[in-house]
Design an enzyme around this catalytic site. Structure first.
Site, short mmCIF file in Angstrom:
data_model
loop_
_atom_site.label_atom_id
_atom_site.label_comp_id
_atom_site.label_asym_id
_atom_site.label_seq_id
_atom_site.Cartn_x
_atom_site.Cartn_y
_atom_site.Cartn_z
N GLU A 90 50.94 4.32 4.13
CA GLU A 90 50.44 2.85 5.66
C GLU A 90 52.03 1.44 4.62
O GLU A 90 51.17 0.25 4.47
CB GLU A 90 49.26 2.22 5.64
CG GLU A 90 48.89 3.35 5.86
CD GLU A 90 47.17 3.11 6.50
OE1 GLU A 90 46.77 1.59 6.54
OE2 GLU A 90 46.23 3.58 7.28
N GLU A 117 44.88 10.47 7.94
CA GLU A 117 43.68 9.65 8.33
C GLU A 117 42.51 9.42 9.47
O GLU A 117 43.74 8.92 10.36
CB GLU A 117 44.03 8.34 7.33
CG GLU A 117 44.16 8.82 5.94
CD GLU A 117 44.38 6.66 5.07
OE1 GLU A 117 43.43 5.84 5.60
OE2 GLU A 117 45.00 7.00 4.62
N ASN A 145 48.17 7.58 10.29
CA ASN A 145 47.08 7.58 10.18
C ASN A 145 46.18 6.33 11.49
O ASN A 145 46.65 5.57 11.73
CB ASN A 145 46.54 6.04 9.36
CG ASN A 145 46.90 7.31 8.38
OD1 ASN A 145 47.06 8.13 7.41
ND2 ASN A 145 47.27 6.67 6.89
N TYR A 183 43.11 4.78 13.90
CA TYR A 183 41.30 4.64 13.48
C TYR A 183 41.32 3.70 14.64
O TYR A 183 40.23 3.60 15.51
CB TYR A 183 41.51 3.12 12.06
CG TYR A 183 41.41 4.19 10.63
CD1 TYR A 183 40.42 4.65 9.98
CD2 TYR A 183 42.88 4.13 9.85
CE1 TYR A 183 39.97 4.85 9.33
CE2 TYR A 183 42.57 4.62 8.75
CZ TYR A 183 41.65 5.22 8.53
OH TYR A 183 41.36 6.06 7.52
N ARG A 218 44.63 15.67 0.85
CA ARG A 218 44.99 14.66 0.57
C ARG A 218 44.79 13.68 -0.36
O ARG A 218 44.01 12.71 -0.33
CB ARG A 218 45.38 14.14 1.97
CG ARG A 218 46.70 12.78 2.00
CD ARG A 218 46.69 12.66 3.13
NE ARG A 218 47.77 10.90 2.71
CZ ARG A 218 47.56 9.88 3.19
NH1 ARG A 218 46.38 9.51 3.78
NH2 ARG A 218 48.54 8.91 3.09
N HIS A 261 49.75 5.05 -3.26
CA HIS A 261 48.58 4.12 -1.72
C HIS A 261 48.35 2.82 -3.01
O HIS A 261 47.12 2.55 -2.49
CB HIS A 261 47.92 4.94 -2.06
CG HIS A 261 46.70 4.63 -0.74
ND1 HIS A 261 46.61 5.93 0.03
CD2 HIS A 261 45.81 4.25 -0.31
CE1 HIS A 261 45.87 5.43 1.35
NE2 HIS A 261 44.82 4.57 0.89
C1 FCB Z 1 43.42 2.80 5.62
C2 FCB Z 1 43.86 2.97 4.17
C3 FCB Z 1 42.75 3.42 3.23
C4 FCB Z 1 41.72 3.37 4.02
C5 FCB Z 1 41.38 2.58 5.24
C6 FCB Z 1 39.98 3.01 5.64
O1 FCB Z 1 44.49 1.61 5.61
O2 FCB Z 1 45.29 3.83 3.93
O3 FCB Z 1 43.22 3.41 2.13
O4 FCB Z 1 41.28 2.15 3.21
O5 FCB Z 1 41.65 2.66 5.49
#
Ligand code: FCB
Length: 445
Positions: free
Chosen positions: A167, A348, A295, A297, A77, A121
């Site tokens: 995002e 992500e 995405n 995290y 990607r 992006h």
């Molecule tokens: C996300 C972004 C990516 C990267 C990660 C750690 O928010 O999409 O570009 O910076 O975090």
């Protein structure tokens, strides 16, 4: 390694983005982006770093493609830098810039790696910011649809998928409320207008690509989190639910339900999107998608009395983000219950760690465990009925981490920025084995 149970055609990949890896900021007619400008503002990026060189991927394309093949990746990607292919964001396209992405896509296909493209992006052509305040202006949504249509006509028949935005929350909120990202505004109302235009541009782009007959599956990538209150008190629970609406539902509801979420809308009050919403916008925004990119995290941890540090039972990453894999299962099962969804890709997921190159080896055990825990959580979500189509680790290699500069390392491959030498970390070798073990293996019923 845990055993994950996914469907047979589950896709295993890694992700990157243009500004974070390409470098070659002034090569072959690339126009400036708002991140080039933002990086020059004192105090905005750690140590004043920027993406001028980054991983120099633009000049090291073949080598990086070979590296991806060596890692056994099934999919990659990447994002297309709008100012590289259309320097002013309107008018003439730049053949050399387009040529780079053609070489990238052909190089991937030649190596049997599926190309997953993202159109935006965060590197908006600076010219659109200068002449019309970028995403604050409705016209930028139409410029984006033109750009999307051009990419569709050049690459559409070769791409495995096209995502419009990466995002949009970050673009709108971090770029316009906190000023932490480009273009660095600090206005809630601007953020609401920007978010609406991003959503509109997504719908317009999808309609343009469909009208052009592009066959690649189309979607969007949203950053999302589960949300918990710091305690069970009704006040903390209400805070969690409001934060979830501002972060997740603000994008999901317009895309899938044709409206903004009520609680968050009330919270925005007179700073909301009302002034810029036009008749028919939600029909455009709700154009059906073929996939949703998520995405993930960390989770949201909310309290009525302001921000609270979460317990961090499994620790925190180098970004100081709580490691909370079960949030991924919770988020996906909730989404599945709340919306009528297309297949989901995790586009992500990953963590920053202080990796040190040691005699040619990087023992990033923490990163392996992070991926393993999240893949297990994803596998759980699949078991609970979520249609999960694939997983993209962030990131292929260490890169320019926006306001954090080069200090935060998210890669599976270590990058020595002085020499541009790439060294696969232990996590890359582990991931290669995961892919080999799971490729084509169907989940037992
Ligand atoms: C996300 C972004 C990516 C990267 C990660 C750690 O928010 O999409 O570009 O910076 O975090």
């Amino acid at each position: 390694m845990s055993t994950y149970r996914f469907k047979e055609d589950f896709v295993w990949g890694v992700a990157t983005s243009s500004y974070q890896i390409e470098g070659a900021a002034n090569d072959d007619g690339r126009g400036a982006s708002i991140w080039d400008t933002f990086c020059k503002v004192p105090g905005k990026v750690v140590r004043g770093e920027n993406g001028d060189v980054a991983c120099d991927h633009y000049h090291r394309l073949e080598q990086d493609l070979d590296m991806m093949a060596d890692l056994g990746l099934q999919a990659y990607r990447f994002s297309i830098a709008w100012p590289r292919v259309q320097p002013d964001g309107r008018g003439a396209f730049n053949e050399k810039g387009l040529g780079f992405y053609e070489r990238l896509v052909d190089g991937l296909l030649k190596r049997n790696i599926q190309p997953f493209a993202t159109l935006y992006h965060w590197d908006l052509p600076q010219a659109l910011q200068d002449t019309q305040n970028g995403w604050e202006n409705r016209d930028t949504a139409y410029r984006f649809a033109d750009y999307a249509s051009k990419i569709g006509s050049v690459l559409g028949d070769r791409l495995a998928s096209i995502a419009t935005h990466n995002e949009p929350w970050c673009t709108a909120w971090l770029g316009n409320v906190t000023g932490y990202f480009a273009p660095g505004n600090e206005s809630l109302k601007k953020a609401a207008h920007v978010a609406h235009h991003l959503l509109l541009s997504h719908g317009l782009a999808l309609q343009a690509l469909r009208a052009d007959g592009v066959k690649a599956p189309l979607g969007i990538v949203l950053n999302q989190s589960s949300a918990d209150g710091a305690t069970d008190s009704p006040e903390d629970q209400a805070a969690a639910s409001l934060e979830y609406e501002k972060f997740v539902s603000w994008y999901m509801d317009p895309l899938f339900k044709g409206r903004y979420p009520a609680q968050a809308l009330a919270w925005y009050g007179e700073n909301g999107p009302q002034e810029v919403i036009q008749d028919g916008d939600f029909d455009i925004i709700g154009t059906p998608m073929d996939f949703l990119g998520v995405n993930y995290y960390t989770r949201i941890f909310a309290s009525a009395s302001g921000p609270k540090r979460p317990p961090g039972v499994l620790g925190f990453t180098d970004m100081d983000w709580e490691i909370y894999p079960q949030g991924l299962t919770e988020l996906l099962t909730k989404l599945n219950a709340d919306y009528h969804l297309p297949p989901i890709y995790i586009t992500e997921n990953g963590c920053a760690a202080k990796d040190v190159l040691d005699h040619g080896r990087v023992r990033d055990t923490d990163r392996i465990s992070f991926y393993d825990l999240h893949l297990a959580a994803l596998s759980d979500a699949a078991k609970k009925g979520v249609d999960v189509a694939g997983y993209f680790a962030w990131s292929l290699m260490d890169n320019f981490e926006w306001a954090s500069g080069y200090d935060k390392r998210f890669g599976m491959v270590y990058v020595d920025y002085a020499t541009q030498q790439r060294t696969p970390k232990d996590s890359a070798l582990w991931y290669r084995d995961v892919i080999a073990q799971h490729a084509g293996v169907a989940a037992p019923r």
